[in-house]
Write a protein that holds these residues in place. Structure first.
Motif, PDB file in Angstrom:
ATOM      1  N   GLU A 110       0.832  -1.208   0.000  1.00  0.00           N
ATOM      2  CA  GLU A 110       0.000   0.000   0.000  1.00  0.00           C
ATOM      3  C   GLU A 110       0.866   1.257   0.000  1.00  0.00           C
ATOM      4  N   SER A 111       1.954   1.252   0.804  1.00  0.00           N
ATOM      5  CA  SER A 111       2.845   2.413   0.847  1.00  0.00           C
ATOM      6  C   SER A 111       3.566   2.602  -0.477  1.00  0.00           C
ATOM      7  N   ILE A 112       3.941   1.501  -1.110  1.00  0.00           N
ATOM      8  CA  ILE A 112       4.598   1.599  -2.412  1.00  0.00           C
ATOM      9  C   ILE A 112       3.647   2.209  -3.434  1.00  0.00           C
ATOM     10  N   ILE A 113       2.412   1.750  -3.449  1.00  0.00           N
ATOM     11  CA  ILE A 113       1.428   2.264  -4.401  1.00  0.00           C
ATOM     12  C   ILE A 113       1.229   3.769  -4.223  1.00  0.00           C
ATOM     13  N   LYS A 114       1.219   4.216  -2.977  1.00  0.00           N
ATOM     14  CA  LYS A 114       1.006   5.643  -2.705  1.00  0.00           C
ATOM     15  C   LYS A 114       2.114   6.521  -3.280  1.00  0.00           C
ATOM     16  N   THR A 115       3.302   5.955  -3.468  1.00  0.00           N
ATOM     17  CA  THR A 115       4.399   6.745  -4.045  1.00  0.00           C
ATOM     18  C   THR A 115       4.256   6.907  -5.553  1.00  0.00           C
ATOM     19  N   ARG A 116       3.337   6.170  -6.177  1.00  0.00           N
ATOM     20  CA  ARG A 116       3.149   6.182  -7.633  1.00  0.00           C
ATOM     21  C   ARG A 116       4.472   5.941  -8.359  1.00  0.00           C
ATOM     22  N   PRO A 117       5.114   4.808  -8.077  1.00  0.00           N
ATOM     23  CA  PRO A 117       6.447   4.563  -8.648  1.00  0.00           C
ATOM     24  C   PRO A 117       6.415   4.320 -10.142  1.00  0.00           C
ATOM     25  N   ASP A 118       7.473   4.708 -10.824  1.00  0.00           N
ATOM     26  CA  ASP A 118       7.627   4.331 -12.230  1.00  0.00           C
ATOM     27  C   ASP A 118       8.696   3.255 -12.389  1.00  0.00           C
ATOM     28  N   LEU A 119       9.319   2.849 -11.265  1.00  0.00           N
ATOM     29  CA  LEU A 119      10.268   1.728 -11.279  1.00  0.00           C
ATOM     30  C   LEU A 119      10.454   1.239  -9.848  1.00  0.00           C
ATOM     31  N   ILE A 120      10.479  -0.086  -9.686  1.00  0.00           N
ATOM     32  CA  ILE A 120      10.782  -0.700  -8.396  1.00  0.00           C
ATOM     33  C   ILE A 120      12.030  -1.561  -8.574  1.00  0.00           C
ATOM     34  N   LEU A 121      13.010  -1.345  -7.720  1.00  0.00           N
ATOM     35  CA  LEU A 121      14.236  -2.140  -7.731  1.00  0.00           C
ATOM     36  C   LEU A 121      14.291  -2.944  -6.442  1.00  0.00           C
ATOM     37  N   ALA A 122      14.391  -4.251  -6.559  1.00  0.00           N
ATOM     38  CA  ALA A 122      14.376  -5.137  -5.397  1.00  0.00           C
ATOM     39  C   ALA A 122      15.478  -6.175  -5.548  1.00  0.00           C
ATOM     40  N   VAL A 123      15.550  -7.108  -4.589  1.00  0.00           N
ATOM     41  CA  VAL A 123      16.553  -8.160  -4.643  1.00  0.00           C
ATOM     42  C   VAL A 123      15.872  -9.513  -4.713  1.00  0.00           C
ATOM     43  N   GLU A 124      16.629 -10.524  -5.093  1.00  0.00           N
ATOM     44  CA  GLU A 124      16.093 -11.865  -5.185  1.00  0.00           C
ATOM     45  C   GLU A 124      15.492 -12.265  -3.841  1.00  0.00           C
ATOM     46  N   GLY A 125      14.363 -12.958  -3.903  1.00  0.00           N
ATOM     47  CA  GLY A 125      13.635 -13.301  -2.695  1.00  0.00           C
ATOM     48  C   GLY A 125      12.442 -12.402  -2.475  1.00  0.00           C
ATOM     49  N   SER A 126      12.375 -11.279  -3.207  1.00  0.00           N
ATOM     50  CA  SER A 126      11.222 -10.392  -3.110  1.00  0.00           C
ATOM     51  C   SER A 126      10.041 -10.984  -3.873  1.00  0.00           C
TER      52      SER A 126
END
Length: 351
Positions: free
Chosen positions: A127-143
Motif C-alpha cells: 500500500e505504501s509503495i502504491i502511494k508513491t506512484r512509482p515508475d520503477l521498483i528495484l528489489a533483490v532476489e527473494g522479493s
C-alpha cells in the motif's frame, strides 16, 4: 495444503488485488505494466533490461524509483540517481525518511531529498509503495516479484554475489551504462592500489580468521562469495577456518562454538563482524546503530578467557567491524568504506 490455509491465501490475494485497483484508480497518468513512463514517453527511447527473473522495458528516465534494501540503494546512489521511496533491510527507523543522513546507515549522507518509507526490504508495505506512484521498483532476489510487478515495472537483483552485475542492471534501467563501467574500473583500481598498501602486512601476517557474531553465543564463519570475504582475499590475505570445517558454500552458514576458537590459534589476525540487529527501536541515529552492532560481541570477547588466550588477542590483532558495512553494501560505495575501515584498523597496528 490444509483447506483453511488455502482459503486464507485466497482472501489475502483478493484483498491485495482490491487495494491495488483502488489505489491505482485514484491516480492519473499511471505507467502501463512493463513500461516506465518518465519525462519522455517516446518509444524510441526505450531499452530492455534483463534481470534475475526476466526482462523489463524501460522508456525515458525514471523519476519515482522505489528501492527495496541497501543492496539496491547503493548502486543507484553510486550512479548519481536519487530514489523516491526506500525500504530498509533492518527495522532501524520508523516514519518517513525526512532526515536521511541520520536515518539511513552509511548511505544517508548521499541522499539529497526526503524519502517515503515503504517498510522492510523483504516485507514491504505494498500500500505504501502504491502511494508513491512509482515508475520503477528495484528489489533483490527473494522479493515478491509477482506482486511488485503489478504495481510498477520491477527488476530483481542478485542479493550478494555479483555487485558488478547489479550495478549494470540498475545502470541500464536509469540509462547510465557508461558511468557504471567507469565505476567498475575505478573500484578495481582502488582494490589493486589497496593491495599494494597491505602488502607488507600480508607478508608478515597473512592469515585471517573472519567470524560473524552478535554476542559469541553463536559464532559463524563469514559466508564466502560476498564482499566481507572476497575483499579480504583480494587484498592478498588468506582466510582460514578450523581444521575439518569447510566454508565454501555461500548458501549455508557454518557455525562454530566458543570452545572451538583455540583451533584458530594459528590465525595472525581475527576480524569479528558484529551483527547485533536486535532492539533497534531504542536507537535514534545511525551512529548508534554502528556501535550497537559491535557492543555485545566486543564485551563478550574481552570477558572470555578462551578468546583472550588466542595468539591474535595477545598480540592485539583482533578487530571489530560492523557486519552491515560489507553485508549490506556489496558494491562500489561499500567497497570503498570497507577498505577504509580495514586500513584504519589493520594498518595502524604494530607490524
Amino acid at each position: 495444503m490444509p483447506k483453511r490455509i488455502e482459503i486464507r491465501l485466497l482472501v489475502v490475494k483478493l484483498l491485495l488485488a482490491l487495494t491495488i485497483v483502488a489505489c491505482q484508480s485514484s491516480q492519473q497518468n499511471r505507467p502501463s505494466e512493463g513500461t516506465i513512463s518518465a519525462a519522455s514517453s517516446n518509444t524510441a527511447d526505450c531499452r530492455t533490461v534483463k534481470h534475475e527473473v526476466g526482462e523489463t522495458a524501460v522508456c525515458g528516465q525514471p523519476q519515482r524509483i522505489v528501492v527495496l534494501g541497501p543492496y539496491v540503494l547503493e548502486p543507484l546512489l553510486a550512479l548519481g540517481v536519487q530514489p523516491f521511496g526506500y525500504a530498509e533491510h533492518v527495522a532501524l527507523h520508523q516514519g518517513e525518511y525526512d532526515d536521511p543522513s541520520k536515518q539511513i546507515p552509511y548511505l544517508g549522507d548521499r541522499v539529497t531529498q526526503p524519502l517515503a518509507n515503504v517498510g522492510l526490504a523483504y516485507t514491504p508495505s505494498v500500500e505504501s509503495i502504491i502511494k508513491t506512484r512509482p515508475d520503477l521498483i528495484l528489489a533483490v532476489e527473494g522479493s515478491d516479484y509477482e506482486t511488485l510487478s503489478r504495481v510498477a515495472p520491477t527488476e530483481l537483483l542478485v542479493k550478494r554475489d555479483n555487485a558488478d552485475q547489479n550495478l549494470r542492471i540498475v545502470a541500464k534501467a536509469v540509462d547510465r551504462t557508461a558511468r557504471a563501467e567507469r565505476l567498475i574500473t575505478q573500484t578495481q583500481q582502488q582494490v589493486a592500489e589497496s593491495r599494494q598498501a597491505f602488502a607488507p602486512l600480508v607478508k608478515t601476517h597473512p592469515q585471517i580468521a573472519l567470524l560473524d557474531s552478535s554476542d559469541l553465543i553463536e559464532i559463524r564463519l563469514s559466508r564466502p562469495g560476498g564482499l566481507c570475504n572476497s575483499l579480504i582475499e583480494a587484498l592478498g590475505f588468506e582466510l582460514i577456518s578450523p581444521p575439518g570445517v569447510e566454508n565454501n558454500d555461500p548458501d549455508k552458514v557454518k557455525s562454530i562454538s566458543l570452545e572451538t576458537l583455540p583451533q584458530l590459534n594459528d590465525a595472525d589476525s581475527i576480524i569479528l563482524l558484529g551483527s547485533n540487529f536486535s532492539d533497534l527501536n531504542q536507537l535514534d541515529n545511525v551512529e548508534r546503530f554502528e556501535e550497537h552492532q559491535l557492543l555485545d560481541v566486543r564485551q563478550a570477547w574481552e570477558n572470555s578467557a578462551i578468546a583472550q588466550a588466542l595468539k591474535a588477542s595477545e598480540e592485539g590483532r583482533v578487530y571489530f567491524i560492523p557486519a552491515y558495512l560489507c553485508r549490506g553494501l556489496p558494491g562500489p560505495i561499500g567497497t570503498e568504506l570497507y577498505i577504509e575501515e580495514l586500513k584504519q584498523q589493520l594498518l595502524t597496528q604494530p607490524s
